[in-house]
Motif scaffolding. Structure first.
Motif, PDB file in Angstrom:
ATOM      1  N   ARG A 136       2.164   2.594   3.209  1.00 60.00           N
ATOM      2  CA  ARG A 136       2.976   2.122   2.352  1.00 60.00           C
ATOM      3  C   ARG A 136       2.688   1.670   1.101  1.00 60.00           C
ATOM      4  NH1 ARG A 136       6.633   5.477   3.983  1.00 60.00           N
ATOM      5  NH2 ARG A 136       7.432   5.074   6.343  1.00 60.00           N
ATOM      6  N   GLN A 137       3.294   2.022  -0.071  1.00 63.92           N
ATOM      7  CA  GLN A 137       2.628   1.834  -1.498  1.00 63.92           C
ATOM      8  C   GLN A 137       3.005   0.340  -1.807  1.00 63.92           C
ATOM      9  OE1 GLN A 137       3.029   5.311  -4.212  1.00 63.92           O
ATOM     10  NE2 GLN A 137       4.386   5.992  -2.683  1.00 63.92           N
ATOM     11  N   ARG A 138       4.076  -0.203  -1.399  1.00 62.53           N
ATOM     12  CA  ARG A 138       4.564  -1.501  -1.669  1.00 62.53           C
ATOM     13  C   ARG A 138       4.655  -1.818  -3.181  1.00 62.53           C
ATOM     14  NH1 ARG A 138       1.163  -5.325   1.874  1.00 62.53           N
ATOM     15  NH2 ARG A 138       2.660  -6.968   0.887  1.00 62.53           N
ATOM     16  N   ILE A 139       5.370  -0.812  -3.825  1.00 66.99           N
ATOM     17  CA  ILE A 139       5.431  -0.785  -5.413  1.00 66.99           C
ATOM     18  C   ILE A 139       6.787  -1.920  -5.748  1.00 66.99           C
ATOM     19  CG2 ILE A 139       6.153   0.230  -7.416  1.00 66.99           C
ATOM     20  CD1 ILE A 139       4.771   2.671  -6.014  1.00 66.99           C
ATOM     21  N   SER A 140       6.788  -2.787  -6.504  1.00 66.81           N
ATOM     22  CA  SER A 140       7.742  -3.677  -6.735  1.00 66.81           C
ATOM     23  C   SER A 140       8.457  -3.372  -7.844  1.00 66.81           C
ATOM     24  CB  SER A 140       7.236  -5.060  -6.930  1.00 66.81           C
ATOM     25  OG  SER A 140       8.048  -5.972  -7.459  1.00 66.81           O
ATOM     26  N   VAL A 141       9.807  -3.157  -7.465  1.00 64.47           N
ATOM     27  CA  VAL A 141      10.842  -2.592  -8.675  1.00 64.47           C
ATOM     28  C   VAL A 141      11.591  -3.912  -9.242  1.00 64.47           C
ATOM     29  CG1 VAL A 141      12.707  -1.161  -9.109  1.00 64.47           C
ATOM     30  CG2 VAL A 141      11.267  -0.367  -7.298  1.00 64.47           C
TER      31      VAL A 141
END
Lengths: 323, 261
Positions: B237-242
């Motif tokens: 998973r990339q776990r990009i914070s939006v």
């Protein structure tokens, strides 16, 4: 000498063959090619109809139909008895079933009567260098894959998770459907079905896009359902929502519900409990929306949105409606 | 009502378990244990059946001696007795050898109307024991049960099937597997817990106390073996914070939704 055989249980529902059975046939065909075994579908019921031909088109070299009016609908003990006898006579190398409610109910009882090994909820199937069936099972919240073999007896049995393999149309030479009239002398079942309530739900494990509602959006379930509708997605729920009776078990995602294979999944208000995570492990892109920045669900997400879902959902509804 | 036997497994909390790629084993040190969640639902159900119909609730478990402290939690919830099957010979059992050992113990307990199991355990997750046990004891089985009604010697149960449920009935004794989450397990009673810790003595049975050949238990009684453990790679998973306002966050979600058509 006859070729050795891989048998696949063809589960009826009741007018069709369950997709998982056809999926397993496709994989069994590949394994058969690799190890020079033929693939046999086994079905029980009152009349074969055209279901045998459907199995032949999906990878079976042959179909055995165990025919008796008693076998029209599923019962653990009658089905176990019928299968036990034919398996003991013909002794296939491998016997595979779908890890459905019925498949799991049947496989446990049958394997114990046959005194053979059974592996549960398999996500990969192969033949190892010694010719044994190699069944892969994820464990401990999908952190490891245990590869299991049945060494002491035949058939080597496994139940296979729905949606892991894809069903394929396979051109056949000339398969046959062998109908065996069993003439069972009365039912041996000690369990009587008093009533049954079944609804047809689309199978979540095959949906391309899924929107999941968890405890955090319990009060906004209608809006999440509406959103799923607008975006052409299927609605899923976490276990607590199904436990409270707010949605059908058929919508439940996780180790005791469906394992998704979606391209995109949007998750609202789910904390990421260990029983939930296997349900999304095979999805391509995961977006999670949760108020709690520390929520475990974000560890398992591609896009982490720390926000109040009740503020995000109306905007998505508005934007979706404009399209 | 005669004995209600509840098969109870003590399992590690999965979030504490980690795979060691070097040794190819699970790291268990410092791991917390608990009564398997679905088994707790089965215990709660057994206590409800007892309150209405009488009988004794007997917990049955197989594992190392440290399981005792967890079985005492079940006693404090209201179970009348607990039996632990503990012997080095039992180690390494697959579901069949486990079922064979439990079946021998259930025969020894005797005088029972119901055997309840959780639908599956959180560690093995096979759900195979209830039906294998039913076959070995020659009993009717009902799996994935969410409601039970006992009336004299008649048992009525609601079980989950694909797409819905069935109401089924049978005589007793019978074996049921209980769905996870069907009830709210009661808390251990504080006074009873203190009594259990001080005075309750757990019954421990080794292989020699059961009528089962030792070679039918543990590794030697198993039909399946784990050939190897590997790390299970699913999608990384990339776990990009939006970040941003709700409007900005929703716009980002819309953008991704549109990418997927």
């Amino acid at each position: 000498m006859n070729r050795k055989e891989i048998w696949v249980y063809l589960e009826r529902n009741p007018e069709e063959i369950e997709d998982v059975s056809l999926e397993i046939l496709g994989r069994a065909k590949e394994l058969g090619k690799k190890s020079d075994m033929s693939v046999v579908g086994v079905m029980l019921g009152k009349e074969p109809g055209n279901l045998g031909d459907i199995a032949l088109k999906h990878g079976a070299d042959k179909v055995i139909f165990l025919k008796d009016s008693l076998l029209e609908s599923y019962s653990t003990e009658d089905y176990t008895k019928a299968l036990f006898e034919i398996i003991n006579k013909r002794m296939p190398e491998i016997f595979l079933l779908g890890a459905t409610y019925q498949g799991r109910d049947l496989a446990g009882r049958l394997s114990a009567r046959l005194r053979t090994g059974l592996t549960a909820n398999v996500v990969s199937l192969d033949i190892d260098t010694d010719g044994y069936l190699l069944s892969g099972v994820p464990g401990y919240g999908s952190k490891v894959l245990a590869e299991i073999i049945c060494v002491r007896n035949k058939p080597q049995m496994s139940t296979v998770r729905p949606g892991i393999f894809s069903k394929k149309l396979i051109p056949i030479k000339a398969g046959i459907v062998e109908v065996l009239d069993l003439d069972l002398q009365g039912s041996v079942s000690r369990v009587r079905v008093v009533s049954r309530k079944v609804e047809k739900h689309p199978d979540l494990s095959r949906a391309e896009k899924v929107i999941i509602a968890g405890n955090g959006v319990e009060g906004n379930l209608d809006m999440v359902a509406k959103m799923a509708d607008i975006f052409g997605a299927r609605l899923g729920v976490s276990r607590p929502i199904a436990d409270k009776g707010k949605a059908s078990r058929e919508l439940q995602v996780g180790s005791t519900g469906y394992s998704l294979n979606a391209k995109l999944v949007l998750i609202f208000g789910v904390s990421g409990a260990e029983h939930f995570l296997p349900g999304i492990a095979n999805c391509q892109t995961v977006i999670s929306i949760n108020m709690d920045r520390e929520s475990d669900i974000f560890e398992y997400s591609d896009y982490c949105v720390v926000a109040d879902a009740s503020k995000i959902i109306p905007i998505l509804l508005r934007e979706g409606g404009d399209r | 009502m005669r004995n209600i036997i509840v098969c109870t497994k003590i399992v590690p909390k999965a979030e504490d378990m980690n795979f060691d790629p070097e040794t190819k084993t699970m790291k268990r040190s410092g791991v917390e244990n608990q009564i398997n969640e679905a088994d707790k639902n089965a215990i709660e159900l057994s206590l409800k059946i007892k309150e209405k119909n009488g009988g004794r609730v007997v917990l049955l478990s197989m594992g190392p001696p440290f399981f005792e402290q967890y079985l005492k939690i079940g006693i404090a919830m209201g179970a009348d007795d607990a039996i632990l099957l503990s012997d080095r010979l039992f180690a390494g059992a697959d579901t069949f050898a486990t079922s064979a050992t439990l079946a021998a113990a259930i025969r020894k307990i005797g005088d029972y109307d119901l055997v309840l199991c959780g639908e599956e355990t959180s560690d093995g997750g096979t759900g195979q024991v209830p039906s294998q046990l039913a076959e070995l004891l020659d009993l009717p089985q009902m799996l994935f049960v969410s409601e039970v009604d006992v009336d004299g010697n008649n048992l009525k149960a609601k079980r989950t099937i694909k797409g819905g449920y069935e109401i089924v009935e049978s005589g007793m004794p019978a074996i049921l597997s209980i769905e996870l989450g069907i009830n709210q397990p009661r808390f251990p009673d504080f006074k009873r817990k203190r009594w259990a810790d001080k005075e309750f003595s757990l019954t421990i049975w080794s292989a020699s106390s059961l009528e089962i050949k030792p070679e039918l238990t543990g590794t030697s009684g198993s039909y399946t073996i784990v050939k190897r453990l590997t790390e299970y790679f699913t999608h990384q998973r990339q776990r990009i914070s939006v970040e941003g306002t709700a409007e900005q966050q929703a716009n980002k979600i819309m953008e991704i939704l549109r990418e997927y058509g």
